[in-house]
Write a protein that holds these residues in place. Structure first.
Motif, PDB file in Angstrom:
ATOM      1  N   SER A 163      65.923  86.297  34.196  1.00  0.00           N
ATOM      2  CA  SER A 163      67.328  86.560  34.547  1.00  0.00           C
ATOM      3  C   SER A 163      68.229  86.338  33.334  1.00  0.00           C
ATOM      4  CB  SER A 163      67.775  85.633  35.677  1.00  0.00           C
ATOM      5  OG  SER A 163      67.072  85.914  36.844  1.00  0.00           O
TER       6      SER A 163
ATOM      7  N   LYS B 118      70.761  90.948  27.506  1.00  0.00           N
ATOM      8  CA  LYS B 118      70.611  92.356  27.137  1.00  0.00           C
ATOM      9  C   LYS B 118      71.789  93.208  27.641  1.00  0.00           C
ATOM     10  CE  LYS B 118      65.570  92.658  27.195  1.00  0.00           C
ATOM     11  NZ  LYS B 118      64.457  93.283  27.921  1.00  0.00           N
ATOM     12  N   SER B 119      72.466  92.725  28.663  1.00  0.00           N
ATOM     13  CA  SER B 119      73.573  93.498  29.225  1.00  0.00           C
ATOM     14  C   SER B 119      74.752  93.505  28.245  1.00  0.00           C
ATOM     15  CB  SER B 119      74.010  92.899  30.562  1.00  0.00           C
ATOM     16  OG  SER B 119      74.671  91.665  30.340  1.00  0.00           O
ATOM     17  N   ALA B 120      75.679  94.417  28.457  1.00  0.00           N
ATOM     18  CA  ALA B 120      76.847  94.538  27.581  1.00  0.00           C
ATOM     19  C   ALA B 120      77.679  93.269  27.614  1.00  0.00           C
ATOM     20  CB  ALA B 120      77.690  95.737  28.006  1.00  0.00           C
ATOM     21  N   THR B 121      77.878  92.697  28.771  1.00  0.00           N
ATOM     22  CA  THR B 121      78.667  91.471  28.888  1.00  0.00           C
ATOM     23  C   THR B 121      77.984  90.326  28.168  1.00  0.00           C
ATOM     24  OG1 THR B 121      79.397  92.237  31.060  1.00  0.00           O
ATOM     25  CG2 THR B 121      79.760  89.918  30.547  1.00  0.00           C
TER      26      THR B 121
ATOM     27  N   ASP C  17      67.755  89.245  30.928  1.00  0.00           N
ATOM     28  CA  ASP C  17      68.446  90.450  31.418  1.00  0.00           C
ATOM     29  C   ASP C  17      69.954  90.349  31.165  1.00  0.00           C
ATOM     30  OD1 ASP C  17      66.049  91.529  32.251  1.00  0.00           O
ATOM     31  OD2 ASP C  17      66.313  90.983  34.368  1.00  0.00           O
ATOM     32  N   TYR C  18      70.512  89.156  31.374  1.00  0.00           N
ATOM     33  CA  TYR C  18      71.943  88.963  31.146  1.00  0.00           C
ATOM     34  C   TYR C  18      72.271  89.165  29.660  1.00  0.00           C
ATOM     35  CZ  TYR C  18      76.411  86.643  30.444  1.00  0.00           C
ATOM     36  OH  TYR C  18      77.696  86.365  30.070  1.00  0.00           O
TER      37      TYR C  18
END
Length: 128
Positions: free
Chosen positions: A105, A111-114, A108-109
């Motif tokens: 998790s 890797k995200s834009a945010t 994944d966070y």
């Protein structure tokens, strides 16, 4: 004349029950003898040998049962130990799976834009 005689010691008895009790207590084999003695020639002697063989077979069977009971107890203890070890491994696997999901998790966070923007901003704040 004595009807039963121990093949390992000097014990003698006229009663089958006493001879059986002696055999159970000492592990010796009592041999039954005919009152008339070995007048039957080969067959009279064969009868004594057969009775002695039956006594040895009974003593062997009792010993085998005891050995099997001891082995069974050892296998039960081993099974209990393996079950305990398996329970510990299941608990470790559950902990590792939970930690893996947490890391997945977080990855994944990031890797995200945010997450990427936040990571870069915190890096700029430390460098600058």
């Amino acid at each position: 004349m004595t009807r039963y005689q121990c093949g390992s010691c000097s014990y003698r008895s006229d009663h089958l029950g006493d001879a059986q009790q002696h055999s159970q207590q000492t592990g010796h084999v009592c041999i039954g003898k005919d009152d008339a003695g070995p007048t039957g020639g080969r067959f009279g002697k064969a009868r004594v040998v057969v009775k002695a063989g039956a006594g040895v077979l009974a003593a062997t069977a009792i010993g085998a049962v005891g050995a099997l009971a001891w082995k069974c107890k050892g296998l039960q203890e081993e099974r209990d130990g393996l079950l305990s070890m398996a329970s510990g491994l299941v608990a470790q696997l559950a902990e590792a799976t939970a930690e893996n999901e947490s890391l997945r998790s977080e990855n994944d966070y990031l890797k995200s834009a945010t997450g990427a923007a936040k990571t870069l901003k915190s890096y700029d704040d430390r460098v600058g």
